[in-house]
Scaffold this active site. Structure first.
Site, PDB file in Angstrom:
ATOM      1  N   HIS A 139       0.838  -1.195   0.000  1.00 13.01           N
ATOM      2  CA  HIS A 139       0.000   0.000   0.000  1.00 13.01           C
ATOM      3  C   HIS A 139       0.873   1.245   0.000  1.00 13.01           C
ATOM      4  O   HIS A 139       1.963   1.254   0.550  1.00 13.01           O
ATOM      5  CB  HIS A 139      -0.988   0.016   1.173  1.00 13.01           C
ATOM      6  N   THR A 140       0.359   2.256  -0.650  1.00 11.35           N
ATOM      7  CA  THR A 140       1.043   3.537  -0.751  1.00 11.35           C
ATOM      8  C   THR A 140       0.167   4.596  -0.100  1.00 11.35           C
ATOM      9  O   THR A 140      -1.023   4.694  -0.401  1.00 11.35           O
ATOM     10  CB  THR A 140       1.311   3.893  -2.223  1.00 11.35           C
TER      11      THR A 140
END
Length: 139
Positions: free
Chosen positions: A99-100
């Site tokens: 995830h960013t």
């Protein structure tokens, strides 16, 4: 493949509630439930990959293209001066699904180095309104 006990896979499958901002096929983005600042989004690949090195090369462009669009939307619809885009791989990765973080930023907003104070939305309605604004800017 979705992974059992993965909160992000549950969000993607629709079995866990989230304020989805983007769902374009290869990626899904939703509001962080414990945002640094209101409008803080988590971008994830639809398929479960644990870290950036696990992400297939053919998904790099769509994944980072989505991050780029989210960063631009924050400036357009939230009035942010810029954004902070970051990810952890294994160390400090609270959910083991790539995830960013795409976080709206403004000068003197209080974010310093790696001290990440968390905030809350005043209500579910306020979170929904932020998600709607960002989703609208993404088309």
């Amino acid at each position: 493949m979705p992974t059992m006990d993965c909160a992000f896979c549950e969000i993607i499958a629709g079995s866990r509630a989230a304020h989805v901002v983007l769902d374009d096929g290869p990626t899904v983005a939703f509001l962080d439930s414990r945002p640094l600042f209101k409008g803080h989004v988590l971008l994830v690949p639809r398929t479960h990959y644990e870290t950036l090195p696990d992400l297939p090369a053919d998904l790099l462009a769509p994944y980072f293209g989505a991050a780029q669009s989210l960063a631009a939307a924050m400036e357009t619809v939230l009035g942010a001066a810029g954004s902070f885009v970051a990810m952890n791989n294994k160390v400090s990765q609270s959910v083991p699904h790539l995830h960013t973080h795409v976080v709206p930023r403004n000068r003197k907003d209080g974010l310093r180095g790696f001290f990440w104070p968390r905030t809350k939305y005043d209500s579910d309605d306020e979170a929904r309104e932020y998600a709607n604004r960002l989703r609208g800017a993404l088309g």
